[in-house]
Enzyme design. Structure first.
Site, PDB file in Angstrom:
ATOM      1  N   GLU A  90       0.890  -1.095   0.006  1.00 46.33           N
ATOM      2  CA  GLU A  90      -0.138  -0.122  -0.059  1.00 46.33           C
ATOM      3  C   GLU A  90       0.867   1.204  -0.149  1.00 46.33           C
ATOM      4  O   GLU A  90       0.520   2.358  -0.656  1.00 46.33           O
ATOM      5  CB  GLU A  90      -0.990  -0.103   1.139  1.00 46.33           C
ATOM      6  N   THR A 133      -5.988   7.643  -5.871  1.00 48.85           N
ATOM      7  CA  THR A 133      -5.920   7.550  -4.335  1.00 48.85           C
ATOM      8  C   THR A 133      -5.025   8.774  -3.962  1.00 48.85           C
ATOM      9  O   THR A 133      -5.208   9.183  -2.789  1.00 48.85           O
ATOM     10  CB  THR A 133      -5.393   6.174  -4.055  1.00 48.85           C
TER      11      THR A 133
END
Length: 321
Positions: free
Chosen positions: A132, A185
């Site tokens: 991530e 994101t």
């Protein structure tokens, strides 16, 4: 006998769950990503093929989430084993359904199994979180934790990492709608404010606590009242065309609550019963049909399993280093 090949599926997820920014998430049955890992004698971790990404993802193992997590895992267990990785992307990039997390979770789960499961699923979670970090600049766990562990998860603490699985009512179903628009994101995180007024923070804390209580007590009214985000949604919803209309349509169709899945553009609702979840899905779709925006629809109970092994090979000659 030891494994020399394994193929693993890991599920998509809904992160934040309205009030729980970076601390709440749950897994759904589909979609998800698949990885194939094969031992090699090269001593290197290599991404040999990526299918379904349209050529957008890097094949450099140091820049690809699957490669990064496998390398970190092997280093941690002190292994120089060579592993070739084939990544199957079944989720759109930047969907808000944990696409990078599913790849990371599948890869590290597969690597652990391939190497004889030296670590528990909880112990390999930090490696998945590193994927991530590569994908969006922050090693948050609200997607990777449910994708790797299954179920509905609460991140009590990041330092030290403390993850709690939460039981959910059997009748709880999720609707996830993916409008085919792009929200990056990293951009969605950049627009968030660094400070929160105390009154809003107090309200958000109350919602998080009450949502957990509602899930454990199977109190659908309390779940519904708690699915409120007074901090993140008012900012991020501005990036999403049709958000207000979709939310109204979902609630009118019987949803317990509605919000942004992760950083968007996907939207989710929690619902009592599969039939209601399907009705809500089509109500949201109608809004986006009216805007000329295509959508993908997913209806699922909370996936309690997490990753699953699709196929594996055992070999007497497989060499583990």
């Amino acid at each position: 006998m030891s494994l020399d090949y394994i193929k693993v599926f890991a599920p998509a997820t809904v992160a934040n769950v309205a009030c729980g920014f970076d601390v709440l998430g749950f897994a759904i049955d589909s979609p998800g990503d698949e990885v194939e890992l094969t031992k090699s004698d090269t001593g290197e971790v290599r991404i040999t093929k990526i299918i379904g990404d349209g050529g957008k993802l890097p094949t450099d193992a140091d820049k690809n989430t699957a490669g990064v997590v496998v390398k970190a895992f092997l280093e941690a267990i002190g292994s120089k084993q060579g592993i070739d990785i084939v990544l199957h992307k079944h989720m759109p990039l930047g969907s808000g359904m944990g696409s990078s997390a599913a790849s990371s979770a599948a890869a590290v789960y597969a690597a652990n199994k391939l190497m004889g499961s030296p670590l528990s699923d909880l112990e390999i979670l930090p490696f998945a979180m590193e994927g991530e970090r590569i994908a969006c600049g922050s090693a948050h766990a609200d997607n990777v934790a449910p994708s790797l562990l299954g179920g509905f998860t609460l991140i009590r603490s990041y330092s030290p990492l403390d993850v709690v699985k939460i039981d959910v009512p059997d009748e709880l179903f999720a609707t996830v709608v993916h409008p085919k628009i792009v929200v990056n994101t990293k951009d969605a995180r950049k627009i968030l404010k660094g400070q929160v007024p105390l009154d809003k923070a107090i309200r958000q804390w109350g919602n998080v606590g009450a949502l957990i209580a509602g899930l454990l007590q199977k109190d659908y009214g309390l779940i519904s009242r708690s699915l409120e985000d007074v901090i993140i949604e008012p900012v991020r919803s501005l990036l999403l065309p049709g958000f207000d209309e979709a939310k109204q349509a979902a609630l009118e169709a019987g949803a317990l609550g509605f919000g942004i899945s992760g950083s968007g553009p996907s939207l989710f609702s929690l619902n009592r019963g599969k039939k209601t979840a399907e009705t809500v899905a089509h109500a949201i779709k109608s809004v986006y049909d009216g805007l000329g925006i295509e959508t993908d629809l997913f209806v699922s109970a909370v996936n309690q399993q997490g990753p699953s092994i699709i196929r594996s090979n055992e070999s007497d000659s497989a060499k583990t280093i």
